[in-house]
Design a protein around this motif. Structure first.
Motif, PDB file in Angstrom:
ATOM      1  N   ALA A 174      33.902 112.056  16.139  1.00 56.76           N
ATOM      2  CA  ALA A 174      32.859 111.122  15.736  1.00 56.76           C
ATOM      3  C   ALA A 174      32.169 110.564  16.968  1.00 56.76           C
ATOM      4  O   ALA A 174      32.811 110.315  17.996  1.00 56.76           O
ATOM      5  N   GLY A 175      30.883 110.358  16.870  1.00 60.26           N
ATOM      6  CA  GLY A 175      30.133 109.748  17.954  1.00 60.26           C
ATOM      7  C   GLY A 175      30.303 108.238  17.924  1.00 60.26           C
ATOM      8  O   GLY A 175      31.009 107.687  17.075  1.00 60.26           O
ATOM      9  N   VAL A 176      29.663 107.566  18.849  1.00 57.66           N
ATOM     10  CA  VAL A 176      29.716 106.107  18.893  1.00 57.66           C
ATOM     11  C   VAL A 176      28.627 105.533  17.995  1.00 57.66           C
ATOM     12  O   VAL A 176      27.597 106.165  17.779  1.00 57.66           O
ATOM     13  N   PRO A 177      28.835 104.323  17.472  1.00 58.36           N
ATOM     14  CA  PRO A 177      27.815 103.713  16.613  1.00 58.36           C
ATOM     15  C   PRO A 177      26.604 103.260  17.430  1.00 58.36           C
ATOM     16  O   PRO A 177      26.687 103.094  18.652  1.00 58.36           O
ATOM     17  N   ASP A 178      25.491 103.036  16.731  1.00 55.90           N
ATOM     18  CA  ASP A 178      24.313 102.470  17.391  1.00 55.90           C
ATOM     19  C   ASP A 178      24.700 101.153  18.043  1.00 55.90           C
ATOM     20  O   ASP A 178      25.483 100.383  17.490  1.00 55.90           O
ATOM     21  N   GLY A 179      24.175 100.916  19.211  1.00 57.82           N
ATOM     22  CA  GLY A 179      24.460  99.674  19.909  1.00 57.82           C
ATOM     23  C   GLY A 179      25.786  99.654  20.641  1.00 57.82           C
ATOM     24  O   GLY A 179      26.225  98.607  21.107  1.00 57.82           O
ATOM     25  N   TYR A 180      26.430 100.798  20.753  1.00 53.71           N
ATOM     26  CA  TYR A 180      27.716 100.865  21.443  1.00 53.71           C
ATOM     27  C   TYR A 180      27.605 100.307  22.855  1.00 53.71           C
ATOM     28  O   TYR A 180      26.664 100.616  23.589  1.00 53.71           O
ATOM     29  N   ASP A 181      28.577  99.482  23.238  1.00 57.85           N
ATOM     30  CA  ASP A 181      28.599  98.884  24.574  1.00 57.85           C
ATOM     31  C   ASP A 181      29.910  99.261  25.258  1.00 57.85           C
ATOM     32  O   ASP A 181      30.977  98.777  24.870  1.00 57.85           O
ATOM     33  N   PRO A 182      29.889 100.125  26.269  1.00 60.44           N
ATOM     34  CA  PRO A 182      31.124 100.534  26.922  1.00 60.44           C
ATOM     35  C   PRO A 182      31.857  99.368  27.584  1.00 60.44           C
ATOM     36  O   PRO A 182      33.071  99.419  27.759  1.00 60.44           O
ATOM     37  N   ALA A 183      31.154  98.309  27.936  1.00 62.24           N
ATOM     38  CA  ALA A 183      31.820  97.147  28.538  1.00 62.24           C
ATOM     39  C   ALA A 183      32.772  96.492  27.546  1.00 62.24           C
ATOM     40  O   ALA A 183      33.826  95.980  27.935  1.00 62.24           O
ATOM     41  N   VAL A 184      32.442  96.529  26.257  1.00 62.86           N
ATOM     42  CA  VAL A 184      33.344  95.988  25.229  1.00 62.86           C
ATOM     43  C   VAL A 184      34.619  96.829  25.179  1.00 62.86           C
ATOM     44  O   VAL A 184      35.728  96.296  25.096  1.00 62.86           O
ATOM     45  N   THR A 185      34.479  98.128  25.243  1.00 63.61           N
ATOM     46  CA  THR A 185      35.651  99.012  25.263  1.00 63.61           C
ATOM     47  C   THR A 185      36.495  98.739  26.504  1.00 63.61           C
ATOM     48  O   THR A 185      37.729  98.655  26.415  1.00 63.61           O
ATOM     49  N   ALA A 186      35.861  98.582  27.641  1.00 63.55           N
ATOM     50  CA  ALA A 186      36.600  98.281  28.874  1.00 63.55           C
ATOM     51  C   ALA A 186      37.373  96.978  28.744  1.00 63.55           C
ATOM     52  O   ALA A 186      38.530  96.892  29.172  1.00 63.55           O
ATOM     53  N   ALA A 187      36.763  95.972  28.140  1.00 69.82           N
ATOM     54  CA  ALA A 187      37.438  94.684  27.957  1.00 69.82           C
ATOM     55  C   ALA A 187      38.663  94.834  27.050  1.00 69.82           C
ATOM     56  O   ALA A 187      39.719  94.258  27.323  1.00 69.82           O
ATOM     57  N   LYS A 188      38.542  95.608  25.988  1.00 68.51           N
ATOM     58  CA  LYS A 188      39.689  95.857  25.087  1.00 68.51           C
ATOM     59  C   LYS A 188      40.792  96.583  25.824  1.00 68.51           C
ATOM     60  O   LYS A 188      41.972  96.266  25.671  1.00 68.51           O
ATOM     61  N   LEU A 189      40.439  97.603  26.599  1.00 69.04           N
ATOM     62  CA  LEU A 189      41.444  98.348  27.364  1.00 69.04           C
ATOM     63  C   LEU A 189      42.116  97.454  28.406  1.00 69.04           C
ATOM     64  O   LEU A 189      43.341  97.496  28.590  1.00 69.04           O
ATOM     65  N   ARG A 190      41.335  96.611  29.058  1.00 68.73           N
ATOM     66  CA  ARG A 190      41.870  95.687  30.054  1.00 68.73           C
ATOM     67  C   ARG A 190      42.856  94.714  29.399  1.00 68.73           C
ATOM     68  O   ARG A 190      43.947  94.467  29.917  1.00 68.73           O
ATOM     69  N   ALA A 191      42.496  94.175  28.227  1.00 66.97           N
ATOM     70  CA  ALA A 191      43.371  93.240  27.508  1.00 66.97           C
ATOM     71  C   ALA A 191      44.663  93.921  27.060  1.00 66.97           C
ATOM     72  O   ALA A 191      45.745  93.366  27.166  1.00 66.97           O
TER      73      ALA A 191
END
Length: 115
Positions: free
Chosen positions: A93-110
């Motif tokens: 599956a692709g990413v949704p419209d408006g995907y922000d990789p910084a949000v993913t990075a924050a989740k991975l960091r947490a």
């Protein structure tokens, strides 16, 4: 959400069955909204190695990508390719419209901080 079938095909000797597979694949994609994004294009390797070719087919969603791959009409022609080409094939599956990789990075960091 758009989904993709991605294939990494290793070089093989040309074979009439592979030509037939290519000639017959589009009608298997049409009922599922599949369309080629990359096919028979030269690969420019920028990291690592990539022996062979890449194919990318887009679908409206993962359910339709899966439906195409599992459909009897596609399964009928699949051996025309698999008998002659080694390949890795994935559905993703692709990413949704408006995907922000910084949000993913924050989740991975947490997750890394608590795990």
């Amino acid at each position: 959400m758009t989904a993709y079938a991605i294939a990494h095909l290793r070089p093989a000797a040309p074979h009439p069955e592979v030509f037939e597979y290519i000639e017959r694949i589009q009608p298997t994609l049409d009922p599922f909204g599949g369309r080629f994004l990359v096919h028979d294009a030269e690969v420019e390797v920028t990291e690592g190695s990539w022996p062979g070719f890449v194919v990318v087919i887009a679908f409206p969603d993962l359910a339709r990508a899966r439906g195409w791959y599992e459909s009897p009409v596609y399964r009928e022609i699949l051996p025309l390719r698999t008998r002659h080409n080694d390949a890795d094939v994935v559905l993703v599956a692709g990413v949704p419209d408006g995907y922000d990789p910084a949000v993913t990075a924050a989740k991975l960091r947490a997750a890394a901080a608590t795990g």
